[in-house]
Write an enzyme that holds these catalytic residues in place. Structure first.
Site, mmCIF file in Angstrom:
data_model
loop_
_atom_site.group_PDB
_atom_site.id
_atom_site.type_symbol
_atom_site.label_atom_id
_atom_site.label_comp_id
_atom_site.label_asym_id
_atom_site.label_seq_id
_atom_site.Cartn_x
_atom_site.Cartn_y
_atom_site.Cartn_z
ATOM 1 C CB VAL A 1 -0.962 -0.008 1.205
ATOM 2 C CG1 VAL A 1 -1.823 1.259 1.204
ATOM 3 C CG2 VAL A 1 -1.856 -1.231 1.150
ATOM 4 C CE1 TYR A 2 5.281 5.638 2.662
ATOM 5 C CE2 TYR A 2 7.031 4.328 1.671
ATOM 6 C CZ TYR A 2 6.587 5.517 2.216
ATOM 7 O OH TYR A 2 7.452 6.581 2.310
ATOM 8 N N GLY A 3 4.052 1.548 -1.102
ATOM 9 C CA GLY A 3 4.680 1.672 -2.417
ATOM 10 C C GLY A 3 3.691 2.067 -3.495
ATOM 11 C CB SER B 1 0.326 5.550 -1.485
ATOM 12 O OG SER B 1 1.536 5.571 -0.731
#
Length: 259
Positions: free
Chosen positions: A152-154, A156
């Site tokens: 999810v971080y990557g 985003s």
């Protein structure tokens, strides 16, 4: 004529470094963050410029709406979408509230604040939008052994790269510039707040990230990678993207056809 910049995530790290640099350059500031005492401390330390502080949580609808109203009604010269959270963990282990917080801060907030600001910038014929992403945006093909999974971080951060590139093309000829900044590991409180000790790794200074971003604007860069010496590597990535995009066909590719 005074210049006005709004910076999110301005209480520390890259956001604080942007605020310091822009104040030194004579910008009036709207600083957004969750920690009121830090915002007030910055304002008190910079009487030479007008500093408006906004305590807001950009993981919430109310926080986004409050800051978006400012973006829509104030004559912003520059918008720096810097606020961020990490929540590094595999998707199956990521609590729903943390997933929502991450997407709210790094996807929804930059989108809505940019949307609110861009119309006024177009009408005035000038403006700059800077989205702070990271080199993890390009890490999708990396094997599990190379780095921990943080889908999810990557994802985003990759969204911010695509948003910035496409929006830059949309705004060509309007006088409004768009840039996405993609640093590697930076010496800030970012990882510490996640309980991650990065002190043993070489890290870039937040001031250097800001220097690269502002110089990148002068160079006309839409994607600024402060730690990548060979900019041709980025060009190769983007040319490969366009080659794949242009190679699509309505016919089923041979490898998917039954023998």
């Amino acid at each position: 004529m005074s210049r006005l910049a709004l910076v999110t995530g301005a209480t520390s790290g890259i956001g604080r470094a942007f605020a310091e640099r822009l104040a030194a350059d004579g910008y009036d500031l709207v600083l957004v963050g969750r920690r009121k005492e830090r915002l007030d401390e910055f304002a008190g330390a910079h009487p030479e410029v007008d500093v408006r502080t906004v305590t807001a949580d950009l993981s919430t609808s109310d926080g986004i709406d409050e800051v978006a109203r400012i973006c829509a009604t104030e004559p912003l010269t520059m918008l720096v979408n810097n606020a961020g959270v990490a929540h590094y963990m595999p998707l199956a282990e990521l609590p729903a509230d943390k997933a929502a917080e991450l997407v709210g801060v790094k996807v929804l907030a930059p989108t809505m604040l940019t949307r609110a600001a861009v119309a006024g910038m177009q009408e005035r014929g000038e403006g700059t939008i800077i989205n702070v992403s990271g080199m993890i945006a390009f890490s999708g093909p990396a094997p599990h052994s190379q780095m921990p999974r943080r889908a999810v971080y990557g994802g985003s951060l990759a969204y911010l790269v695509a948003l910035s590139q496409i929006l830059s093309a949309e705004l060509e000829g309007t006088g409004v510039r768009v840039q996405v900044v993609c640093p590697g590991v930076v010496a800030t409180e970012f990882h510490e707040r996640q309980g991650i000790d990065m002190s043993a790794l070489p890290r870039m200074a937040a001031d250097d990230v800001v220097t690269a971003s502002l110089r990148g604007l002068e160079l006309g860069e839409t994607v600024c990678a402060p730690g990548v010496e060979d900019a041709g590597l980025l060009d190769a990535v983007f040319q490969a993207d366009l080659a794949a995009f242009g190679a699509q066909s309505p016919e089923l590719a041979t490898r998917y056809r039954s023998v």
